[in-house]
Scaffold this motif. Structure first.
Motif, PDB file in Angstrom:
ATOM      1  N   GLY A 188     102.539  27.260 166.253  1.00 21.08           N
ATOM      2  CA  GLY A 188     102.508  27.947 164.943  1.00 21.08           C
ATOM      3  C   GLY A 188     103.513  27.566 164.074  1.00 21.08           C
ATOM      4  O   GLY A 188     103.618  28.193 163.033  1.00 21.08           O
ATOM      5  N   ALA A 189     104.496  26.645 164.507  1.00 19.10           N
ATOM      6  CA  ALA A 189     105.598  26.157 163.642  1.00 19.10           C
ATOM      7  C   ALA A 189     105.247  25.129 162.508  1.00 19.10           C
ATOM      8  O   ALA A 189     106.084  25.028 161.602  1.00 19.10           O
ATOM      9  N   LEU A 190     104.261  24.245 162.543  1.00 27.78           N
ATOM     10  CA  LEU A 190     103.922  23.382 161.759  1.00 27.78           C
ATOM     11  C   LEU A 190     102.946  23.727 160.760  1.00 27.78           C
ATOM     12  O   LEU A 190     102.205  24.529 160.851  1.00 27.78           O
ATOM     13  N   LEU A 191     103.046  23.064 159.623  1.00 29.60           N
ATOM     14  CA  LEU A 191     102.122  23.456 158.296  1.00 29.60           C
ATOM     15  C   LEU A 191     100.617  22.980 158.546  1.00 29.60           C
ATOM     16  O   LEU A 191     100.318  21.850 159.040  1.00 29.60           O
ATOM     17  N   GLY A 214     110.662  25.589 160.890  1.00 22.00           N
ATOM     18  CA  GLY A 214     111.745  24.672 161.215  1.00 22.00           C
ATOM     19  C   GLY A 214     112.307  24.544 159.576  1.00 22.00           C
ATOM     20  O   GLY A 214     111.465  24.919 158.788  1.00 22.00           O
ATOM     21  N   GLY A 215     113.169  23.641 159.520  1.00 20.77           N
ATOM     22  CA  GLY A 215     113.649  23.372 158.141  1.00 20.77           C
ATOM     23  C   GLY A 215     114.539  24.420 157.572  1.00 20.77           C
ATOM     24  O   GLY A 215     115.355  24.316 156.725  1.00 20.77           O
ATOM     25  N   SER A 216     114.557  25.602 157.942  1.00 20.10           N
ATOM     26  CA  SER A 216     115.313  26.727 157.490  1.00 20.10           C
ATOM     27  C   SER A 216     115.687  27.922 158.442  1.00 20.10           C
ATOM     28  O   SER A 216     114.666  28.091 158.966  1.00 20.10           O
ATOM     29  N   ALA A 217     116.852  28.457 158.325  1.00 21.44           N
ATOM     30  CA  ALA A 217     117.006  29.351 159.283  1.00 21.44           C
ATOM     31  C   ALA A 217     116.499  30.819 158.590  1.00 21.44           C
ATOM     32  O   ALA A 217     116.362  31.796 159.442  1.00 21.44           O
ATOM     33  N   THR A 218     116.209  30.746 157.433  1.00 23.34           N
ATOM     34  CA  THR A 218     115.859  32.116 156.906  1.00 23.34           C
ATOM     35  C   THR A 218     114.377  32.121 156.354  1.00 23.34           C
ATOM     36  O   THR A 218     113.943  33.037 155.857  1.00 23.34           O
ATOM     37  N   GLY A 219     113.462  31.100 156.623  1.00 25.56           N
ATOM     38  CA  GLY A 219     112.158  31.050 156.140  1.00 25.56           C
ATOM     39  C   GLY A 219     111.959  30.278 154.987  1.00 25.56           C
ATOM     40  O   GLY A 219     112.886  29.718 154.383  1.00 25.56           O
ATOM     41  N   GLY A 220     110.653  30.027 154.758  1.00 26.66           N
ATOM     42  CA  GLY A 220     110.424  29.039 153.769  1.00 26.66           C
ATOM     43  C   GLY A 220     110.235  29.472 152.458  1.00 26.66           C
ATOM     44  O   GLY A 220     110.003  30.350 152.023  1.00 26.66           O
ATOM     45  N   GLY A 221     110.270  29.062 151.584  1.00 25.29           N
ATOM     46  CA  GLY A 221     109.955  29.174 150.051  1.00 25.29           C
ATOM     47  C   GLY A 221     109.708  27.734 149.382  1.00 25.29           C
ATOM     48  O   GLY A 221     110.452  27.026 149.940  1.00 25.29           O
ATOM     49  N   LYS A 256     106.491  24.805 158.626  1.00 29.90           N
ATOM     50  CA  LYS A 256     106.112  26.013 157.702  1.00 29.90           C
ATOM     51  C   LYS A 256     107.260  26.444 157.077  1.00 29.90           C
ATOM     52  O   LYS A 256     106.805  26.874 155.460  1.00 29.90           O
ATOM     53  N   ASN A 257     108.193  26.589 157.403  1.00 31.72           N
ATOM     54  CA  ASN A 257     109.458  27.341 156.746  1.00 31.72           C
ATOM     55  C   ASN A 257     110.381  26.505 156.221  1.00 31.72           C
ATOM     56  O   ASN A 257     111.601  26.771 155.952  1.00 31.72           O
ATOM     57  N   THR A 258     109.821  25.230 155.637  1.00 31.77           N
ATOM     58  CA  THR A 258     110.833  24.246 155.073  1.00 31.77           C
ATOM     59  C   THR A 258     111.290  24.975 153.915  1.00 31.77           C
ATOM     60  O   THR A 258     110.777  25.821 153.098  1.00 31.77           O
ATOM     61  N   HIS A 259     112.770  24.663 153.436  1.00 34.92           N
ATOM     62  CA  HIS A 259     113.169  24.856 152.369  1.00 34.92           C
ATOM     63  C   HIS A 259     112.373  24.315 150.950  1.00 34.92           C
ATOM     64  O   HIS A 259     112.772  25.006 150.020  1.00 34.92           O
ATOM     65  N   ASN A 260     111.801  23.461 151.073  1.00 35.46           N
ATOM     66  CA  ASN A 260     111.147  22.764 150.002  1.00 35.46           C
ATOM     67  C   ASN A 260     109.738  22.361 150.296  1.00 35.46           C
ATOM     68  O   ASN A 260     109.597  21.031 150.210  1.00 35.46           O
ATOM     69  N   LEU A 261     108.988  23.295 150.236  1.00 36.02           N
ATOM     70  CA  LEU A 261     107.339  22.770 150.625  1.00 36.02           C
ATOM     71  C   LEU A 261     106.806  22.208 149.793  1.00 36.02           C
ATOM     72  O   LEU A 261     106.015  21.132 150.035  1.00 36.02           O
ATOM     73  N   ASP A 262     107.246  22.238 148.417  1.00 31.61           N
ATOM     74  CA  ASP A 262     106.559  21.301 147.344  1.00 31.61           C
ATOM     75  C   ASP A 262     106.921  19.899 147.502  1.00 31.61           C
ATOM     76  O   ASP A 262     106.127  19.035 147.354  1.00 31.61           O
TER      77      ASP A 262
END
Length: 438
Positions: free
Chosen positions: A114-117, A25-32, A327-333
């Motif tokens: 499997g979507a959550l950190l 979630g959080g991003s259509a393109t995946g997390g960084g 897990k694929n949030t735009h802003n994990l930090d």
């Protein structure tokens, strides 16, 4: 879930959840961790008496976080009827928030997508360590043997709230400790023209919470040790019947409550229409509706007849809200920093005071606000007589199917149709057939 967990969970199939196993979630393109370092989107659950109240509670704290970190938090308070469906849609589409609240009973079901950190030791270390949290809260964060899928945010327990004036007028000296005492007191209360006990008969989540406690008091479980659904074992059937019989046989729950699903039972109690209420951490809700804390008392949820009675002395499920990160949030930090902020000792005191809940963070519980008589009952219940709902992948489907069965049984009782052991078992058999194949 919630000081005001007011809602029926939608009819969500587990296949939808399982289809999300590769999604986030959080991003259509995946997390960084640095795609959008200055913004976060946060889905908060509706904890107060209304969404606007939640915004008033949360906005100053989110502004405080922005001032400390430079990260702006876009807030959406999601009503309980919509929350699970919104989360599952986000896991399949990849379009969702960075951080979100989840009902703690959903932890294992959402973990299976499997979507959550996962909150492994490294991630917990970034927010101060796992040992900051009380064990009862950590027990509802995901499947046993796996890293938690979420972090505890608010802890709650059910209690019996009773109107002191109605009790005095009926000549009742103390709150009932057993269900038999409650039924006996109910006759005295009805004789004075008052309703006895409020319930939310159309709220599938409330139904599950209560029949789970009744099942524990009957020495029953809804799942076998191997995790398979076992809804029709005799003790589980007896437990569900005992709960519905509060309306069908004992006449302590008014028939009209079969249609309640949006906190109407809380409003009835706050307005003095009903003598008793079974609710999670209700004080803030009652205060917002104008009921003075002096007008009511708080006691543990009754157990079966006897001291403590047959079966297990469980007074509540372990209720509460967890905080999760896609897990694929735009802003994990930034998301991790936000979880750390919201679970800090200082914020835990502020937020849990606002919602009359109990901090799942040990140090925050030492605040005098959480040793007051009202909170003392909740803290003691969580520490000594609360049980976690099954942390299995099928838990959300269990809430939907069995909660709906109980809703239908309440409808039967309200319409004057007989609620028998056979009819209860038939409803639970139908619910079990709707569960995913094992």
């Amino acid at each position: 879930m919630r000081s005001i967990r007011a809602a029926a969970v939608g009819a969500v199939t587990l296949s939808l959840a399982l289809a999300a196993s590769a999604c986030g979630g959080g991003s259509a393109t995946g997390g960084g961790s640095g795609d959008s370092p200055k913004t976060l989107t946060y889905w908060a659950s509706n904890q107060g008496a209304g969404i606007e109240i939640d915004k008033k509670v949360l906005r100053p704290e989110l502004d405080k976080f922005e001032k400390q970190t430079g990260i702006k938090v876009k807030l959406e308070v999601v009503p309980w009827p919509d929350l699970l469906n919104r989360i599952l849609t986000a896991t399949t589409s990849g379009q969702g928030p960075d951080v979100l609240n989840i009902g703690n009973t959903w932890s294992a079901s959402l973990q299976s997508t499997g979507a959550l950190l996962p909150w492994d030791a490294k991630n917990f270390d970034q927010i101060g360590g796992k040992d900051r949290f009380v064990d009862s809260a950590l027990g509802s964060t995901g499947a046993q043997g796996k890293d938690p899928a979420a972090v505890p945010l608010y802890s709650m327990a059910y209690a019996l709230y009773y109107n002191k004036r109605i009790f005095a007028d009926a000549g009742i000296a103390k709150p009932p400790a057993t269900w038999d005492e409650l039924v006996t007191d109910g006759r005295k209360i009805r004789a004075k023209g008052k309703q006895v006990l409020g319930a939310e008969g159309s709220n599938v989540s409330e139904n599950i919470h209560h029949v789970f406690v009744f099942a524990k008091q009957h020495g029953a479980d809804f799942f076998a040790p191997d995790g398979k659904a076992d809804f029709t074992n005799p003790d589980a059937v007896a437990a569900v019947k005992s709960y519905v019989d509060l309306m069908a046989k004992d006449k302590v729950v008014p028939p009209g409550n079969a249609e309640y699903a949006q906190n109407q039972s809380v409003s009835d109690f706050a307005k003095g229409r009903t003598a008793m209420l079974l609710w999670q951490s209700a004080s803030a809700n009652l205060k917002s509706q104008g009921m003075s804390e002096d007008a009511y008392g708080i006691a543990p949820v009754p157990v079966r007849s006897g001291t403590p009675g047959p079966g297990t002395q469980v007074n509540s499920m372990v209720a509460g809200i967890n905080m999760a990160v896609f897990k694929n949030t735009h802003n994990l930090d930034g998301a991790t920093k936000f979880v750390k902020f919201m679970t800090s000792d200082a914020e835990q005191k502020i937020l849990n005071k606002a919602y009359s809940s109990i901090p799942p963070v040990k140090n925050a519980q030492s605040d005098p606000a959480f040793t007051a008589p009202a909170n003392a009952v909740l803290k003691n219940t969580l520490a000594t007589s609360a049980a976690a709902l099954p942390q299995v992948p099928d838990e959300s489907q269990f809430e939907t199917t069995v909660g709906t069965a109980v809703k239908e049984l309440f409808a039967d009782a309200a319409a004057g149709r007989a609620v028998t052991t056979e009819s209860v078992k038939a409803k639970l058999e139908k619910a079990q057939q709707q569960m995913p194949a094992q």
